[in-house]
Design a protein around this motif. Structure first.
Motif, PDB file in Angstrom:
ATOM      1  N   UNK A  42      18.759   9.257  15.877  1.00  0.00           N
ATOM      2  CA  UNK A  42      19.297   8.756  17.188  1.00  0.00           C
ATOM      3  C   UNK A  42      20.586   9.621  17.818  1.00  0.00           C
ATOM      4  N   UNK A  43      20.984  10.241  16.863  1.00  0.00           N
ATOM      5  CA  UNK A  43      22.084  11.302  17.371  1.00  0.00           C
ATOM      6  C   UNK A  43      21.497  12.252  17.758  1.00  0.00           C
ATOM      7  N   UNK A  44      20.652  12.914  17.515  1.00  0.00           N
ATOM      8  CA  UNK A  44      19.923  14.043  17.931  1.00  0.00           C
ATOM      9  C   UNK A  44      19.134  13.701  19.532  1.00  0.00           C
ATOM     10  N   UNK A  45      18.806  12.648  19.612  1.00  0.00           N
ATOM     11  CA  UNK A  45      17.874  12.213  21.044  1.00  0.00           C
ATOM     12  C   UNK A  45      18.682  11.330  21.927  1.00  0.00           C
ATOM     13  N   UNK A  46      19.883  10.713  21.248  1.00  0.00           N
ATOM     14  CA  UNK A  46      20.749   9.794  22.137  1.00  0.00           C
ATOM     15  C   UNK A  46      19.622   8.536  22.537  1.00  0.00           C
ATOM     16  N   UNK A  47      18.868   8.280  21.666  1.00  0.00           N
ATOM     17  CA  UNK A  47      18.100   7.141  22.107  1.00  0.00           C
ATOM     18  C   UNK A  47      17.790   6.382  20.849  1.00  0.00           C
ATOM     19  N   UNK A  48      17.413   4.877  21.002  1.00  0.00           N
ATOM     20  CA  UNK A  48      17.120   4.020  19.823  1.00  0.00           C
ATOM     21  C   UNK A  48      15.886   3.304  20.420  1.00  0.00           C
ATOM     22  N   UNK A  49      15.096   2.799  19.294  1.00  0.00           N
ATOM     23  CA  UNK A  49      15.147   2.836  18.130  1.00  0.00           C
ATOM     24  C   UNK A  49      14.485   3.956  17.305  1.00  0.00           C
ATOM     25  N   UNK A  50      15.062   4.512  16.160  1.00  0.00           N
ATOM     26  CA  UNK A  50      14.173   5.677  15.520  1.00  0.00           C
ATOM     27  C   UNK A  50      12.684   5.049  15.272  1.00  0.00           C
ATOM     28  N   UNK A  51      12.693   3.572  14.571  1.00  0.00           N
ATOM     29  CA  UNK A  51      11.400   3.151  14.323  1.00  0.00           C
ATOM     30  C   UNK A  51      11.373   1.594  14.742  1.00  0.00           C
ATOM     31  N   UNK A  52      10.226   1.113  15.219  1.00  0.00           N
ATOM     32  CA  UNK A  52      10.525  -0.227  15.778  1.00  0.00           C
ATOM     33  C   UNK A  52      10.435  -1.216  14.730  1.00  0.00           C
ATOM     34  N   UNK A  53       9.948  -0.851  13.498  1.00  0.00           N
ATOM     35  CA  UNK A  53       9.946  -1.850  12.205  1.00  0.00           C
ATOM     36  C   UNK A  53      10.168  -0.958  11.139  1.00  0.00           C
ATOM     37  N   UNK A  54      10.949  -1.644  10.124  1.00  0.00           N
ATOM     38  CA  UNK A  54      11.357  -0.958   8.691  1.00  0.00           C
ATOM     39  C   UNK A  54      10.617  -1.800   7.559  1.00  0.00           C
ATOM     40  N   UNK A  55       9.670  -1.284   7.211  1.00  0.00           N
ATOM     41  CA  UNK A  55       8.887  -2.045   5.958  1.00  0.00           C
ATOM     42  C   UNK A  55       9.173  -1.259   4.865  1.00  0.00           C
ATOM     43  N   UNK A  89      15.270  -6.787  10.844  1.00  0.00           N
ATOM     44  CA  UNK A  89      15.501  -7.989  11.570  1.00  0.00           C
ATOM     45  C   UNK A  89      15.671  -9.197  10.742  1.00  0.00           C
ATOM     46  N   UNK A  90      15.294  -8.981   9.482  1.00  0.00           N
ATOM     47  CA  UNK A  90      15.178  -9.748   8.688  1.00  0.00           C
ATOM     48  C   UNK A  90      13.871 -10.762   8.596  1.00  0.00           C
ATOM     49  N   UNK A  91      12.732 -10.767   9.379  1.00  0.00           N
ATOM     50  CA  UNK A  91      11.932 -11.488   9.673  1.00  0.00           C
ATOM     51  C   UNK A  91      10.414 -10.941   9.758  1.00  0.00           C
ATOM     52  N   UNK A  92       9.312 -11.632   9.689  1.00  0.00           N
ATOM     53  CA  UNK A  92       8.044 -11.270   9.871  1.00  0.00           C
ATOM     54  C   UNK A  92       7.963 -11.086  11.359  1.00  0.00           C
ATOM     55  N   UNK A  93       7.469  -9.820  11.839  1.00  0.00           N
ATOM     56  CA  UNK A  93       7.188  -9.590  13.254  1.00  0.00           C
ATOM     57  C   UNK A  93       5.922  -9.090  13.685  1.00  0.00           C
ATOM     58  N   UNK A  94       5.311  -9.298  15.001  1.00  0.00           N
ATOM     59  CA  UNK A  94       4.056  -8.796  15.142  1.00  0.00           C
ATOM     60  C   UNK A  94       4.358  -7.370  15.481  1.00  0.00           C
ATOM     61  N   UNK A  95       3.592  -6.424  14.984  1.00  0.00           N
ATOM     62  CA  UNK A  95       3.408  -4.851  15.472  1.00  0.00           C
ATOM     63  C   UNK A  95       2.805  -4.913  16.678  1.00  0.00           C
ATOM     64  N   UNK A  96       3.320  -3.846  17.382  1.00  0.00           N
ATOM     65  CA  UNK A  96       2.804  -3.780  18.988  1.00  0.00           C
ATOM     66  C   UNK A  96       2.463  -2.369  19.332  1.00  0.00           C
ATOM     67  N   UNK A  97       1.440  -1.704  18.484  1.00  0.00           N
ATOM     68  CA  UNK A  97       1.300  -0.328  18.752  1.00  0.00           C
ATOM     69  C   UNK A  97       0.529  -0.235  20.102  1.00  0.00           C
TER      70      UNK A  97
END
Length: 426
Positions: free
Chosen positions: A265-278, A26-34
Motif C-alpha cells: 500500500x505504501x508502494x502504490x499509495x492505494x488500498x486495499x492490498x487484498x479484498x479479503x484475508x483468509x 472484517x471479522x466476519x463471513x463475506x461474499x467474494x466478488x471476483x
C-alpha cells in the motif's frame, strides 16, 4: 520456478453459487466478488523441510476456493511464492552441513510431489524469493526515495520500513500494540533492536553478514531481502493490488500479512492490498501442538511412503473445518480410509440414490465458508443409501455424477467410477 501438473477437473452441470469466506480483517463471513478472473495469493513454503500436515491443510483449503470459483464460472489467477532464502533455511543447511541451494531445491521438488499426490491445483505463478530479488530491490529503493524507509545508522546496511507513516497499520490483523509487539518478537521480528525509529518497524533488507549468501541491494549495499517485502513484490508483479484473497495459516495474520499489506500500500499509495484475508487454523498431533521445535511434525511424503492413499490424507484433513484448530490422530486417518473405501464402493455401483441434491448440497455447503464437514456428511449419507439398495428410485447416472462432483469440488478422486448407462433396469 516450475509448479506441478494440474489434475483434470470434471465438468459439472450448471454452476456454483457465490463463495462466502471469513475475512480476518472484517471479522466476519463475506461474499467474494471476483471479476471474470478471480485473483488469489497464498503464501508458500520455506523449503528447509518437506510438506507437513499443517502445510497440507492450508493448501487444501485454498484449493477448495480455487475449485469453487472455477465451478462458479470464473477463471482463477492463483499465485504462490517459495521463500527459498531465509534464516530457517540457512540454519537447517548449516546444521546438516548441506549447501542451502541444494536443500531448497530438494525440498521444493518434494513439495511439488506432495501437491501432485494430494490433487491440488497448481498456481499460475509459482515464484521464488531468489528469482525476485532484483525486483524486490527496486521496490525497496522506491520506499527509500520516498522517505518511507530508512537505513539503520549502525553500519549494518539494514533497511527498515517506517510504519509511523503507514495509515491504517494494524487494520488487517486488528491487534493492539501489545499483541503486535509480542507476536513480532515470537515470529522473527526484532522489536528491541537499538536504532529503530519504531519497535514495530519491519526489516526490508538485511545487509551482508559473514558466511551468508548475498545479492546486490538498494543503494549498492549487498545483502538479502526481508520476508514481507518478498510477498508484497511478488503479488504486485503478478496479480496487482486489490486481489480477491490473501491466504495462509493463522500464524501469518501478524506480522507477515500485516506487513505485506503495509509495503504494497505504501508502494502504490492505494488500498486495499487484498479484498479479503483468509486464514487456516493449526493442525496438532495427538493433543499437542505440531511444530519443528517439538520434533513432532507429520510429513505428507512419509505418510505416502508408508503406503497411505493421498486421497485418505485429503479426506482426513477436510473432515474438520479449515478455521478450527484440530489434531491429527491415527483414528482420524483410519476413519478417512474407511470413508474413502465406502465412497469408492458406492460410486462403483451400476446405480445409486438420486444425486442432484448431493451436487446442490455440496455447492451450498462449500460456498458457505468451506463447510467441508457438512459437505462430507452429504456424501456419507448418499453412499450409505446407495449401498443399502433399498431405494426404489435408484438412478443409473447417480454414481457418475457423485463421483464427478466429489472430484471437482472436494478434490477427492474416487476412480474407478461407474459409467452412466441407458439400460432399462426393469
Amino acid at each position: 520456478m516450475l509448479a506441478w501438473p494440474a489434475p483434470l477437473l470434471p465438468t459439472l452441470p450448471g454452476s456454483g453459487p457465490v463463495l462466502k469466506l471469513h475475512d480476518t480483517a472484517r471479522g466476519e463471513v463475506v461474499a467474494t466478488t471476483p471479476d471474470r478472473t478471480a485473483r488469489m495469493y497464498v503464501c508458500g513454503i520455506t523449503p528447509y523441510d518437506a510438506t507437513h500436515l499443517g502445510h497440507a491443510a492450508t493448501f487444501l483449503a485454498f484449493d477448495l476456493i480455487n475449485r469453487m470459483w472455477r465451478d462458479a464460472g470464473h477463471a482463477v489467477h492463483y499465485v504462490q511464492n517459495v521463500t527459498d532464502i531465509d534464516d530457517p533455511l540457512l540454519e537447517r543447511a548449516e546444521r546438516d552441513g548441506e549447501d542451502w541451494i541444494v536443500l531448497a531445491m530438494r525440498e521444493t521438488a518434494l513439495f511439488r510431489e506432495d501437491m501432485t499426490a494430494l490433487g491440488i491445483l497448481p498456481p499460475e505463478n509459482f515464484v521464488g524469493a531468489v528469482e525476485s530479488i532484483p525486483r524486490i530491490v527496486v521496490r525497496i529503493e522506491t520506499l527509500l526515495e520516498e522517505g518511507l524507509a530508512y537505513v539503520l545508522d549502525d553500519g549494518s546496511g539494514d533497511v527498515y520500513h517506517d510504519v509511523a507513516q503507514a495509515p491504517g497499520f494494524g487494520g488487517e490483523s486488528g491487534y493492539d500494540e501489545a499483541t503486535m509487539l509480542r507476536l513480532f518478537a515470537e515470529r522473527g521480528g526484532d522489536p528491541d533492536r537499538p536504532g529503530k525509529r519504531n519497535r514495530l518497524d519491519p526489516l526490508l533488507w538485511r545487509g551482508e553478514r559473514p558466511g551468508e549468501p548475498s545479492w546486490p541491494g538498494p543503494q549498492g549495499v549487498a545483502g538479502r531481502p526481508g520476508w514481507h517485502i518478498e510477498c508484497a513484490t511478488i503479488a504486485l508483479d503478478t496479480i496487482g493490488m486489490g486481489f480477491d484473497v490473501q491466504g495462509g495459516g493463522s500464524d501469518l495474520v501478524f506480522p507477515h500479512h500485516e506487513y505485506s499489506a503495509v509495503h504494497a500500500e505504501a508502494l502504490t499509495a492505494t488500498k486495499p492490498f487484498a479484498r479479503a484475508y483468509v486464514h487456516t487454523a493449526m493442525i496438532g498431533l495427538d493433543g499437542e501442538k505440531m511444530s519443528k521445535s517439538k520434533g513432532n511434525l507429520v510429513f505428507v511424503s512419509r505418510l505416502r511412503g508408508d503406503g497411505v492413499d493421498p486421497m485418505a490424507i485429503r479426506l482426513a484433513l477436510l473432515s474438520g473445518h479449515y478455521r478450527t484448530d484440530r489434531f491429527w490422530t491415527a483414528d482420524l486417518l483410519s476413519t478417512a480410509e474407511e470413508r474413502l473405501a465406502t465412497w469408492r464402493r458406492a460410486v462403483a455401483l451400476d446405480a445409486g440414490a438420486p444425486a442432484a441434491a448431493v451436487l446442490l448440497g455440496l455447492r451450498e455447503r462449500l460456498a458457505d465458508d468451506l463447510d467441508t464437514p457438512g459437505a462430507i456428511a452429504l456424501v456419507d449419507a448418499w453412499a450409505q443409501q446407495s449401498l443399502a439398495g433399498d431405494d426404489a428410485d435408484l438412478e443409473d447416472e447417480a454414481p457418475r455424477m457423485v463421483c464427478d462432483a466429489v472430484d471437482a469440488l472436494l478434490g477427492v478422486a474416487l476412480e474407478p467410477c461407474a459409467e452412466p448407462t441407458a439400460l432399462d433396469r426393469g
